[in-house]
Design a protein around this motif. Sequence first.
Motif, PDB file in Angstrom:
ATOM      1  N   TRP A  48       0.236  26.941  30.076  1.00 23.06           N
ATOM      2  CA  TRP A  48       1.574  26.711  30.642  1.00 23.06           C
ATOM      3  C   TRP A  48       2.325  25.626  29.879  1.00 23.06           C
ATOM      4  O   TRP A  48       2.559  24.534  30.361  1.00 23.06           O
ATOM      5  CB  TRP A  48       1.464  26.371  32.121  1.00 23.06           C
ATOM      6  N   THR A  49       2.711  25.964  28.647  1.00 22.40           N
ATOM      7  CA  THR A  49       3.536  25.072  27.836  1.00 22.40           C
ATOM      8  C   THR A  49       5.010  25.278  28.183  1.00 22.40           C
ATOM      9  O   THR A  49       5.378  26.229  28.884  1.00 22.40           O
ATOM     10  CB  THR A  49       3.329  25.357  26.343  1.00 22.40           C
ATOM     11  N   LYS A  50       5.863  24.397  27.667  1.00 21.38           N
ATOM     12  CA  LYS A  50       7.307  24.530  27.898  1.00 21.38           C
ATOM     13  C   LYS A  50       7.817  25.873  27.394  1.00 21.38           C
ATOM     14  O   LYS A  50       8.589  26.565  28.077  1.00 21.38           O
ATOM     15  CB  LYS A  50       8.045  23.396  27.178  1.00 21.38           C
ATOM     16  N   ASP A  51       7.395  26.267  26.189  1.00 19.71           N
ATOM     17  CA  ASP A  51       7.884  27.526  25.610  1.00 19.71           C
ATOM     18  C   ASP A  51       7.406  28.736  26.399  1.00 19.71           C
ATOM     19  O   ASP A  51       8.153  29.708  26.564  1.00 19.71           O
ATOM     20  CB  ASP A  51       7.426  27.644  24.151  1.00 19.71           C
ATOM     21  N   LEU A  58       6.745  28.851  29.607  1.00 18.12           N
ATOM     22  CA  LEU A  58       7.550  28.883  30.830  1.00 18.12           C
ATOM     23  C   LEU A  58       8.948  29.420  30.546  1.00 18.12           C
ATOM     24  O   LEU A  58       9.489  30.216  31.328  1.00 18.12           O
ATOM     25  CB  LEU A  58       7.644  27.477  31.428  1.00 18.12           C
ATOM     26  N   LEU A  59       9.523  29.010  29.426  1.00 15.53           N
ATOM     27  CA  LEU A  59      10.861  29.477  29.064  1.00 15.53           C
ATOM     28  C   LEU A  59      10.872  30.974  28.773  1.00 15.53           C
ATOM     29  O   LEU A  59      11.778  31.695  29.206  1.00 15.53           O
ATOM     30  CB  LEU A  59      11.384  28.711  27.845  1.00 15.53           C
TER      31      LEU A  59
END
Length: 397
Positions: free
Chosen positions: A11-14, A16-17
């Motif tokens: 669950w990295t920022k990318d 999630l995006l």
Amino acid sequence: MEYTGEKSKLWTKDFLLVNSITFLAMTAITTQMGTLPLYVTALGGSKAVAGSIVGILGISALFFRLPIGILLDQYGRRLLLSIGLGILFIDFALLNVFQTLVMLFCLRLIQGVGNSIQATSAATMAADLIPKEKLSVGLGYFSIAQAVPGAIGPLLGLAVVEKYGFEALFRVALLLTSVAFVLSFFLSAQTPSTLFAGVKTSGGTTKALSVMKNRGVTFPSLIMFLICFANSGVIAFIAQFAIEKKINGSGYYFTLMSIVTVLIRFLFPYMMNRINQSFLICSSIVSISASFGILAYADDLMHLLLAAMLYGIGFASLLPVMNTIVLQSILDQERGRATAVFSASLDVAYGGGAMLWGVIASLFGFHVMYLFCGGFGLAALLVYLLFVGNERKCHKI
């Protein structure tokens, strides 16, 4: 493969995006699945015309999936994702300006181009971001963003049309797409040089054709084609079917399917660890086929809800497994092309299916149409058994 970020973190920022962008864009697309046939009827078109307009999105996407897959493996993901979302934004804006059957057909064709670009880019980027040891689990979560819109989008679309009309429907889709477009600029830009350090990524069409010869790509793609081909008849015509049968609350079909899909996807990691993969695949296909059979004889809301539950259980389990088989069968630098082939099978299924089922419904009625849908589901089971048999023969050799 080298990808910037914490390699073991899912669950990295990318990630999630990408999930958020996919959810928003696909919801915008699917708000039209149950409503466009009603819109076509309001404009004076027939069931067959409605099927053609619904289906052209998938057919147009087919011709762009493979070239997009090649470009993704050569030039990276984020730029193409933004371009696809930009095309969708313009298309939804024009739907409120041009309100004729001819223009609706043309704009749906353009919409298919934009959708093929954004969907293939997002799916490939998601595969890049998922650590290899968590591939099936990560794809299970990503497929929530892909599948839930297919359940809630038509429900949202029907609710908006019923209360505010078709112009409001296209404005909602425009809003969802614009948010997704803005979010795409917050993704970390990656190029093939950073994605595939030390790996030659050229090869174009020749490499793409080699991917299509891989049984680990073609068989899962064919299975999903048959399933989605059958389901296109449900998504496109469930509202008209319910009206014809005088069943109130057909939108709850999508509500229940959405709830079941999300629950199964969250349980998916545990299912993969405890259930034999072949048994999981076969039982999922049987569940899906049974849902079509129930629809053929449905005469009240309870039958519709039972069919929705069975389809949600089956499809939520089947899609991530098939996607995992595809990605485990190819090299990292072939992900764009393999994802394009797999996604194209769904495009053709939903596009061609809506066209065919519109004709069959016009000629024979919904009862016969849904029986045929069940037959396509059973054909998918035969294809999987053939795939397993071939794999065992190869291992013996």
